[in-house]
Motif scaffolding. Sequence first.
Motif, PDB file in Angstrom:
ATOM      1  N   SER A 350       0.824  -1.209   0.000  1.00  0.00           N
ATOM      2  CA  SER A 350       0.000   0.000   0.000  1.00  0.00           C
ATOM      3  C   SER A 350       0.856   1.255   0.000  1.00  0.00           C
ATOM      4  O   SER A 350       2.013   1.244   0.439  1.00  0.00           O
ATOM      5  CB  SER A 350      -0.914   0.024   1.235  1.00  0.00           C
ATOM      6  N   GLY A 364      -6.488  -2.439   3.896  1.00  0.00           N
ATOM      7  CA  GLY A 364      -6.255  -3.684   3.176  1.00  0.00           C
ATOM      8  C   GLY A 364      -5.181  -3.585   2.108  1.00  0.00           C
ATOM      9  O   GLY A 364      -4.761  -2.498   1.698  1.00  0.00           O
ATOM     10  N   ALA A 365      -4.744  -4.741   1.642  1.00  0.00           N
ATOM     11  CA  ALA A 365      -3.663  -4.840   0.664  1.00  0.00           C
ATOM     12  C   ALA A 365      -3.988  -4.089  -0.613  1.00  0.00           C
ATOM     13  O   ALA A 365      -5.115  -4.124  -1.111  1.00  0.00           O
ATOM     14  CB  ALA A 365      -3.386  -6.304   0.349  1.00  0.00           C
ATOM     15  N   SER A 390      -9.334  -4.394   0.370  1.00  0.00           N
ATOM     16  CA  SER A 390      -8.165  -4.486  -0.511  1.00  0.00           C
ATOM     17  C   SER A 390      -8.407  -3.792  -1.845  1.00  0.00           C
ATOM     18  O   SER A 390      -9.528  -3.745  -2.358  1.00  0.00           O
ATOM     19  CB  SER A 390      -7.816  -5.950  -0.754  1.00  0.00           C
ATOM     20  N   ALA A 408     -13.860  -3.888  -0.868  1.00  0.00           N
ATOM     21  CA  ALA A 408     -12.678  -4.099  -1.708  1.00  0.00           C
ATOM     22  C   ALA A 408     -12.923  -3.582  -3.115  1.00  0.00           C
ATOM     23  O   ALA A 408     -14.012  -3.702  -3.676  1.00  0.00           O
ATOM     24  CB  ALA A 408     -12.332  -5.583  -1.742  1.00  0.00           C
TER      25      ALA A 408
END
Length: 449
Positions: A350, A364-365, A390, A408
């Motif tokens: 990130s 999140g990723a 994510s 996400a």
Amino acid sequence: MTATRPLAVIILAAGQGTRMKSAKHKVLHPVAGRPMLLHLLSSIAELKPERQVVVVGAGREQVEAAVYGTGAVIAVQEQQLGTGHAVAQAHDALAGFAGDILILYGDVPLVRPETMRAMLDRLNQGDDMRAVVLGFRPEDAAAYGRIITSGQGVISKMVEYKDADANERAVTLCNSGLMAVRSTDLFVLLDQIGNDNAAGEYYLPDIVMLPGAQSAVIEAEAWEVAGVNSRVEQAVVEAAWQDRRRSEAMREGATLIAPETVFFAYDTVLGRDVLVEPNVVFGPGVTVADNVVIHAFSHLEGATIDTGAEIGPYARLRPGAKIGPNAKVGNFVEVKKAELGEGAKVNHLSYIGDANIGARANVGAGTITCNYDGFFKYRTEIGAGAFIGSNSALVAPVTIGDGAIVAAGSVVTKAVDADALCLVRPAQEAKPGWAARFRARMQARKAAK
């Protein structure tokens, strides 16, 4: 320091520095992330000098800009006629000064304040020494000037290597070039030295051998007076500095798993029970509190890390990063001018720039804060306990409320209320058999060629 006399410092920095092969002035090349000259001025500042003069030749503008705000003034040596001639160029800048003068070298950056004080103490010990010279004993005396003493540190002779005979070259006590002299003596003595030597130069050490008074020598460790005249010597001084700093860090309570792979800056601060894994680089401006873990291959600069935080592996903290207590910055995460609250997590892949991440928030990723529109920077605010799914893009300026959830893959351009769900993506649609028909069509086209 036993002496209370006023102090002036002359720093010689007029050498051409041709062996550095650089457009940058030699004394501005860094050791541990700080220009050599500024290392020296920082040490000098602890002695509270009344005046500071930096003698330069070429590159005056660079040095003048570097010392701006330090209290140092510039004197210029137009012709390079030796160290004695260089010191003489400080005469006008020291007009009216009465006290002691330290003569140092801009490319000898690591001399300690304690050593400078010891030179001044010896000068004012009461036995009327004309000057105090700083000597050292290197592993390889090479072409250093030699100091011959007659006992109790009184100098009987100083001689440049090129002018020394075989017996004098066998002496291991060498001249660093650093010296302490009274202002009432210095310029009078400089007027008396000549240039009848192999180089035809006016050597500063020659003032020691003029008739009328004795001079003394005190010794320093060789690393403290190591000079830099080339990139190779710069690397040697850097390596020695890093070795000492690593040992100091471990003595003060940090654990370095592979010390030889960790690199510190001049102002790095580590708390106790900090664990630093291999291949970590600290740039300037990093402060690390107690019980922090910094995993391998992380790079930190201008960052503050609070107690219990965990960084990396492969993390990059840039200037303005503030990592709160027990927060986590994970692998391949970059943080710039952003603050993570207590227990906040940014674990994977990130970019967090110009942002505030609230306590216990989870990013999140693949999430990025889109902070730049090509002209201006904008901030992102993420509230406490928020969850960012994510692969989300938060387009600043934008605020995510406390406890909110961003689904996400969302591209968020508007504020999200506290405890709300933000879902910014098209509805999922399935087309039965489409993939098989596509493959068949493309294989037929390929076969037809």
